[in-house]
Design a protein around this motif. Structure first.
Motif: not given
Ligand code: ZN
Ligand code: TRP
Length: 881
Positions: A271, A304, A308, A327, A388
């Protein structure tokens, strides 16, 4: 390679840095073998820190070219340069001073793929978690936030494209065919979010106008000729940007957002601020080469990484112990996004399947750790399913406990209060407590205690008093170095089903908190009582998987079947059915081990036909319902003395029994689902393909010959159908001429497309049985295989070790020996990927004795090697402990 020093990092040792680096100026002169890096750091003493303590910068495999302090060459007595640190002891006395650090790098030689490296001739970087220190000496920790200005110089022919974080400032030509570009990122960021890309790539351009009217240029960069394959990713990006505005009030903040796809990448994607770098597997897709699964992954990972930008970048982690802060939260956000884009129950089932397949075994084995760990030796090994996936479940539980609106208000507060900061889980939780007045101190144990809680529930109905009661108990198993566990706050969504399958009204009498359809367990034991219940209800509990626990519910098989047929909660219907299948399979495996034929209950064999043809259910849902628990799921549920061969035999025989019972219906459905429309990647079409391909597996088993699969393979118009047919051919009829022919054909057709050949490698490495070890060895010699490319390694070796239960766990230990040796070979180039492969051994103690011994020997073989990397040594030592 960084060998293990045995050093352990501890959460309680965190201290703020005495020095800050508000500004970083980087200049790169790029060359494949000798890149010059000049880093000019503005350093400040943190106020209140007095004395002349040396400044210690991190490095990893660096050698210092030169050092200037406030523009003057530093003399040798004022600093000490080592590969892993630069210690400057004589510093100017001013509050603020400037360091200029020169280093030289060899990107072409960097196969660890951390720091600056070359992938297919493209210069790119990967800095999370500690890759920036492979580029220059720095305070490489996430609480050091700096504004970056980056100048890149490169040969125009080699790298016409020059990208970094933030907004472009200027560019131009230089002598001798060189050129340059300057980028500026106004948002202070930690070094792990720095990125640079330089190379010759094709582009797909688009734009997005934010809610407040800012126009953002979007770019996705891929190999020339593959631009069209990025259109789905671009669409997913725009949908993600809109969704974050609508659901979290988060707008994008720079003028440009770029994504680059590279072929050599350790993980899924990264990210970096304004410049996400992706494994090309999660960008490139077209119907002929990508499966529906690939499309769904692309959508989820694009989202995702984009999400971020707020959860990770604008608000980052104080230290790496807080990794789940970004996360877990970002996975929760991408789950919600996908649920909104597709089908919520189908998405939830898929999430729970992944959680159980990846996180539960981690929590039950030697590598168990809390969502927020307290110690680590190698941070790369903590990018785990626990951080995660379980981290996302914890955020989901907060929402369940608070309710949707307070949850959103607390998120708003979090964004508002901590924008621009590097924070902790405590800071995050405080926002929810403040907004809602809930006390989350017991709930916080979800972050601190490892282990999957086990909850037992005994229902009891008393017809005389019309009382229904639930005797409940929680138990948190011991995990490495944590034996004393405290009871947790477990929110269990539930319903009581009346005889007509509808939820009945109940009057709560006493026990745990019961509020809005949720039982809140807090004590070790609870007796929950309901009054005025006129007839014996059937309990549906942990609806939607409201808590990530192992549930054991004493209930008759008919009651599970009743839930599987009637529960209003679709997730729970699946859960009940899955419980029934698992129960049958565990019993069948035990019979097989005892030398007798397995027998299955008639109710289980009858139901699948009804599901297959129940058009009130989405096709994708029916596909999931008809999918038997995987061999690894059954092994996990057994927990000990596991015999993978017996499990595989049990699963095969249940599949055949169902296929025999339902073949007519399955065949009709299979034919009806044949699709004649042009390909569309949407969820509904994908669901139909998924269902049809599950049916194909049964039908092939029933007919015990490959013709149906072969004809699907030959007529397939998209990769989903083609790969599914190929896998039925290879897995069910490995020795048939049809399978061999199809494999050859596929190889020839896609020989120039490495991402598609990965499917070919994977299908073959997961062929059940003892012969596959040799096949994998042979395939490692295939020209398309490369031990330095993580995608190739994962498709061939990773899939074999983690998904081939009868191959990897071959009774004579050959699967283990082969994997261990290969782990060592991979480690020579890439310790991070080697350590990930080694995780395949994590459940070795749950195997039957013979296999346990072989696994221990293979692990010990690795452990005996001298000079192991920190990454691999950490995994092996913990696995053997
Ligand atoms: Zn991530
Ligand atoms: N932060 C990345 C993500 O989850 C993952 C990541 C961590 C990563 N370390 C990495 C990616 C190393 C590549 C290499 O979104």
């Amino acid at each position: 390679m960084r060998t293990d020093t045995g050093q352990i990092f501890r959460l309680e040792d965190y201290r703020p840095s005495e020095y800050l680096i508000p500004q970083v100026d980087l200049a790169f002169r790029l060359d494949a073998h000798e890149t010059e890096v000049t880093a000019t750091l503005t350093v400040e003493r943190r106020s209140g820190v007095e004395g002349a303590r040396p400044l210690v910068l991190d490095g990893d495999g660096l050698s210092l070219d030169y050092l200037l302090i406030d523009g003057e060459r530093a003399d040798g007595s004022s600093y000490e340069a080592a590969h892993d640190s630069l210690t400057i002891s004589k510093l100017p006395s001013a509050e603020r001073f400037c360091l200029t650090i020169g280093t030289r790098l060899n990107p072409a030689a960097n196969k660890a793929l951390m720091g600056l490296y070359l992938s297919n001739g493209v210069f790119c970087t990967q800095c999370e978690a500690e890759g920036f220190r492979r580029i220059t000496y720095f305070l490489d920790r996430p609480d050091i936030l700096s504004v970056y200005r980056v100048r890149i110089e490169a040969r125009r022919s080699e790298a016409p494209l020059l990208l970094s974080n933030g907004n472009p400032v200027e560019s131009g030509r230089l002598e001798d065919g060189w050129h340059y570009a300057v980028w500026h990122d106004p948002f202070p960021k930690p070094s792990y979010l720095f990125a640079l890309v330089a190379g010759d790539l094709g582009a797909l351009h688009d734009s997005f106008t934010t809610a407040s009217g800012r126009k953002v240029s979007l770019g996705i960069y891929v190999e020339h000729g593959k631009e069209a394959r990025a259109t789905y990713a671009m669409d997913a990006l725009k949908r993600s940007m809109r969704w974050d505005e609508e659901h979290f009030g988060r707008e994008y903040d720079l003028n440009v957002f770029n994504i680059v796809a590279v072929s050599d990448f350790n993980m899924g994607a990264m990210e970096n601020k304004g410049l996400n770098i992706f494994n090309d597997k999660y960008v490139l897709a077209e119907p002929d080469t990508a499966t529906d699964h690939d499309y769904a992954n692309i959508e989820a990972i694009i989202a995702h990484e984009y999400f971020h930008n707020w959860t990770g970048n604008r608000i980052t982690c104080r230290d790496w112990f807080q990794l789940c802060l970004k996360e877990g939260l970002t996975v929760y956000r991408d789950h919600e996004f996908s649920a909104d884009q597709r089908s919520r129950p189908v998405k939830r089932i898929a999430e729970v399947k992944t959680l159980k397949a990846l996180q539960f075994p981690e929590d039950q084995g030697p590598l168990a750790h809390p969502v927020r760990p307290r110690r680590y030796r190698e941070i790369n090994n903590f990018y785990t399913p626990t951080v995660y996936e379980k981290g996302a479940e914890v955020v989901r539980m907060i929402r369940t406990i608070l309710g949707a609106e307070p949850f959103r208000a607390a998120m708003d507060l979090y964004f508002d209060r901590h924008d621009g900061q590097a924070v902790t889980i405590e800071d995050f939780l405080a926002c929810f407590e403040e907004v809602s007045n809930h006390d989350l101190s017991q709930f916080a144990l979800w972050y601190h205690q490892a282990g999957t809680p086990a909850v037992t529930v005994h229902p009891h109905y008393d017809a005389d008093t019309s009382e229904y009661s639930l005797e409940m108990e929680q138990f948190i198993p011991s995990t490495p170095s944590e034996t004393h566990k405290r009871p947790m706050h477990i929110p269990l969504a539930f319903g009581l089903l009346g005889p007509d399958g509808q939820d009945i009204e109940y009057e709560f009498a006493e026990g745990a908190d019961v509020e809005g359809g949720v039982i809140h367990l807090r004590a070790k034991r609870h007796l929950v009582r309901f009054r005025g219940v006129g007839a014996r209800p059937v309990l549906s509990i942990n609806r939607g998987f409201s808590a990530p626990i192992n549930l054991s519910l004493t209930m008759r098989q008919e009651d599970h079947m009743f839930l599987a047929r009637h529960d209003q909660d679709l997730f729970s219907r699946w859960q009940s059915l899955n419980w029934l299948f698992t129960d049958e399979l565990i019993r069948a495996a035990a019979s097989i081990r005892a030398g007798s034929e397995p027998e299955f209950s008639a109710a289980i064999l009858d139901y699948p036909a009804a599901i297959a043809s129940d058009t009130s259910l989405e096709a994708a849902y029916r596909a999931l319902a008809l999918t038997l628990p995987a061999e690894a799921d059954i092994a996990r549920e057994m927990g000990s003395n596991v015999d993978p061969d017996a499990i595989a035999a049990a699963r095969k025989s249940l599949r055949l029994a169902i296929a025999n019972a339902a073949s007519k219906t399955f065949m009709c459905e299979y034919s009806d689902l044949a699709d004649h429309l042009p390909f569309s990647a949407d969820a509904e079409s994908a669901g139909k393909r998924a269902l049809r391909n599950v049916l194909l597996e049964y039908l092939a088993a029933e007919s015990s010959e490959p013709s149906l699969a072969l004809s699907q393979f030959e007529s397939a118009k998209n990769m989903t159908d083609r790969a599914a047919a190929l896998s039925v051919l290879a897995h069910q009829f490995p020795d048939s001429a049809a399978a061999q022919k199809a494999l050859k054909h596929f190889e020839k057709r896609y020989r120039d497309n490495p991402l598609v050949l990965d499917k070919w490698f994977l299908i073959q490495s997961t062929i059940p049985g003892e012969k596959t070890v040799d096949l994998v060895r042979e395939l490692m010699e295939h020209p398309a295989f490369s031990i330095t490319n993580p995608n190739r390694v994962r498709s061939l070796i990773g899939a074999f070790a983690s998904s081939n239960q009868t191959g990897f766990h071959r009774a004579d230990g050959e699967g283990y020996r082969f994997t261990a040796q290969t782990v060592l070979n991979v480690e020579e180039h890439n310790p991070q990927v080697a350590a990930r492969l080694a995780i395949a051994f994590r459940s070795w103690r749950s195997l039957e004795k013979g296999r346990q011994e072989h696994a221990r020997e293979a692990l010990s073989m690795i452990a005996r090697k001298r000079g192991l990397s920190r990454d691999l040594n950490d995994i092996i030592e913990r696995t053997l402990a």
